[in-house]
Scaffold this active site. Structure first.
Site, PDB file in Angstrom:
ATOM      1  N   GLU A   1      -3.457   2.371  -0.707  1.00  0.00           N
ATOM      2  CA  GLU A   1      -2.141   2.022  -0.124  1.00  0.00           C
ATOM      3  C   GLU A   1      -2.210   0.816   0.816  1.00  0.00           C
ATOM      4  O   GLU A   1      -3.301   0.353   1.165  1.00  0.00           O
ATOM      5  CB  GLU A   1      -1.558   3.226   0.628  1.00  0.00           C
ATOM      6  CG  GLU A   1      -2.394   3.655   1.825  1.00  0.00           C
ATOM      7  CD  GLU A   1      -1.568   4.301   2.926  1.00  0.00           C
ATOM      8  OE1 GLU A   1      -0.632   3.648   3.435  1.00  0.00           O
ATOM      9  OE2 GLU A   1      -1.867   5.448   3.299  1.00  0.00           O
TER      10      GLU A   1
ATOM     11  N   ASP B   1       6.630  11.354   1.763  1.00  0.00           N
ATOM     12  CA  ASP B   1       5.371  11.604   1.036  1.00  0.00           C
ATOM     13  C   ASP B   1       5.380  12.998   0.407  1.00  0.00           C
ATOM     14  O   ASP B   1       4.847  13.196  -0.690  1.00  0.00           O
ATOM     15  CB  ASP B   1       4.166  11.533   1.989  1.00  0.00           C
ATOM     16  CG  ASP B   1       3.878  10.131   2.498  1.00  0.00           C
ATOM     17  OD1 ASP B   1       4.532   9.169   2.047  1.00  0.00           O
ATOM     18  OD2 ASP B   1       2.979  10.004   3.358  1.00  0.00           O
TER      19      ASP B   1
ATOM     20  N   LYS C   1      -2.827  14.401  10.282  1.00  0.00           N
ATOM     21  CA  LYS C   1      -3.018  14.323  11.733  1.00  0.00           C
ATOM     22  C   LYS C   1      -2.176  15.353  12.432  1.00  0.00           C
ATOM     23  O   LYS C   1      -1.087  15.673  11.967  1.00  0.00           O
ATOM     24  CB  LYS C   1      -2.514  12.980  12.232  1.00  0.00           C
ATOM     25  CG  LYS C   1      -3.414  11.862  11.967  1.00  0.00           C
ATOM     26  CD  LYS C   1      -3.021  10.712  12.881  1.00  0.00           C
ATOM     27  CE  LYS C   1      -3.923   9.547  12.620  1.00  0.00           C
ATOM     28  NZ  LYS C   1      -3.617   8.919  11.341  1.00  0.00           N
TER      29      LYS C   1
HETATM   30  N1  PSU Z   1      -0.843   8.914   8.529  1.00  0.00           N
HETATM   31  C1  PSU Z   1      -1.967   8.318   8.907  1.00  0.00           C
HETATM   32  N2  PSU Z   1      -2.140   6.985   8.693  1.00  0.00           N
HETATM   33  C2  PSU Z   1      -1.193   6.244   8.059  1.00  0.00           C
HETATM   34  C3  PSU Z   1      -0.015   6.896   7.617  1.00  0.00           C
HETATM   35  C4  PSU Z   1       0.126   8.207   7.865  1.00  0.00           C
HETATM   36  O1  PSU Z   1      -2.826   8.969   9.464  1.00  0.00           O
HETATM   37  O2  PSU Z   1      -1.374   5.027   7.876  1.00  0.00           O
HETATM   38  C5  PSU Z   1       1.004   6.102   6.866  1.00  0.00           C
HETATM   39  C6  PSU Z   1       0.863   6.385   5.354  1.00  0.00           C
HETATM   40  O3  PSU Z   1       1.185   5.207   4.653  1.00  0.00           O
HETATM   41  C7  PSU Z   1       1.923   7.428   5.114  1.00  0.00           C
HETATM   42  C8  PSU Z   1       3.002   6.978   6.065  1.00  0.00           C
HETATM   43  O4  PSU Z   1       2.374   7.475   3.780  1.00  0.00           O
HETATM   44  O5  PSU Z   1       2.308   6.541   7.225  1.00  0.00           O
HETATM   45  C9  PSU Z   1       3.971   8.090   6.399  1.00  0.00           C
HETATM   46  O6  PSU Z   1       5.034   7.561   7.124  1.00  0.00           O
HETATM   47  P1  PSU Z   1       6.333   8.440   7.355  1.00  0.00           P
HETATM   48  O7  PSU Z   1       5.871   9.585   8.218  1.00  0.00           O
HETATM   49  O8  PSU Z   1       7.291   7.537   8.028  1.00  0.00           O
HETATM   50  O9  PSU Z   1       6.775   8.877   5.990  1.00  0.00           O
END
Ligand code: PSU
Ligand code: MN
Length: 304
Positions: free
Chosen positions: A24, A142, A159
């Site tokens: 990604e 996701d 996390k």
């Molecule tokens: N969690 C991590 N590192 C990241 C991300 C999530 O520990 O870089 C990034 C990934 O690309 C994930 C996105 O798909 O954040 C999720 O963002 P949101 O919660 O806004 O969907």
């Protein structure tokens, strides 16, 4: 399709049925500071190659969904950092129609991987159900993508900026198998343990490949989440990282950070508060996932 482009290398690898691993780009533009983001992205690609597979880093470049980027494109995503829009599923139509760049999240990278026919995707951590989601309704796209798109995602768990328990409940509801690679416990990204179990534990890439084949041969839609704990030597102290995460969440609340900005904000804050230690752990677990992703991709080919 003019909106979609596969690099020559990735295209040829797919034609020749070589193992390919998708990667990604939100992690490049929004997950790490420059220049470590570019160094890490290139190192992850090299790690996939050394493990015997072809890397396909995904992003939106000038409005085109791309599987397989040049070094210049990776550099661009890293240097521009937060200026590159974070692109999840809902952001794709706008960015494509406007000819803009986008750093793809787990969700949108899965979409690109699937368009390219790539079955395995390695990342750091997935998005999930945020703490406090009962009032904010902040649930990462996701999770929906994992429910619908048939690409296996290797991650070091989630996390604890997220509500890990609710994230796992959501995945259960959506029918997404959560496989522990050599672990009974779902890992919490910076640490090997979260206090929550996985659905099943498998010991080898070959066993994982068999599970993936079984799922997809049965036409069960959607992904499999493969949880690969950070190597012991690189894990962080659980109590300490928990304190750091809580402090970061308090700051985010105070500043009123919401929506798609929250995950990048918390990642940067945690890194600052931990004095860079979390970044090192983050890099190591991504490399670890890249290696496992390559092994699973190779095992998938051998299962055919
Ligand atoms: N969690 C991590 N590192 C990241 C991300 C999530 O520990 O870089 C990034 C990934 O690309 C994930 C996105 O798909 O954040 C999720 O963002 P949101 O919660 O806004 O969907
Ligand atoms: Mn969100």
């Amino acid at each position: 399709m003019t909106h979609f482009h596969v690099s020559k290398e990735v295209y040829e690898a797919m034609q020749e049925q070589q193992a390919v691993v998708a990667l990604e780009s939100t992690i490049i533009s929004h997950g790490m500071p420059y220049p470590q983001n570019v160094e890490t992205a290139l190192l992850v690609e090299r790690t996939v190659r050394e493990a015997g597979a072809i890397p396909a880093t995904c992003a939106i470049i000038h409005g085109q969904l791309k599987a397989g980027l040049s070094e210049e494109e990776i550099e661009l995503l890293g240097v521009m950092g937060q200026k590159i829009p974070k692109a999840s599923r809902r952001d794709i139509p706008y960015l494509v129609s406007q000819g803009q760049h986008g750093a793809t999240t787990v969700a949108s990278t899965m979409i690109i991987a699937h368009l390219a026919g790539i079955k395995i995707f390695a990342t750091g951590g997935i998005g999930g159900v945020h703490r406090g989601a009962n009032s904010t309704m902040d649930i990462s796209a996701d999770l929906q993508e994992l429910a619908r798109t048939p690409v296996a995602v290797v991650s070091a768990g989630a996390k604890s900026i997220l509500d890990i328990g609710l994230t796992l409940e959501y995945l259960e509801t959506m029918g997404v198998p959560v496989v522990g690679f050599q672990t009974d416990e779902f890992p919490a990204f910076y640490t090997r343990k979260s206090g929550f179990g996985v659905d099943c534990r498998l010991e080898t890439p070959k066993q994982i490949a068999k599970l993936l084949k079984a799922k997809w041969e049965l036409n069960l839609q959607g992904a499999v989440l493969i949880a690969n704990p950070v190597p012991e030597a690189h894990q962080m102290d659980a109590a300490q990282i928990e304190k750091t995460i809580e402090a970061a969440i308090v700051e985010a609340d105070k500043e009123g950070i919401k929506g798609k900005a929250i995950t990048p904000y918390l990642l940067a804050k945690i890194e600052k508060l931990s004095g860079g230690k979390s970044l090192e752990t983050n890099i190591q677990l991504v490399l670890n996932n890249a290696r496992l992703g390559a092994e699973i991709a190779k095992a998938m080919n051998n299962e055919q």
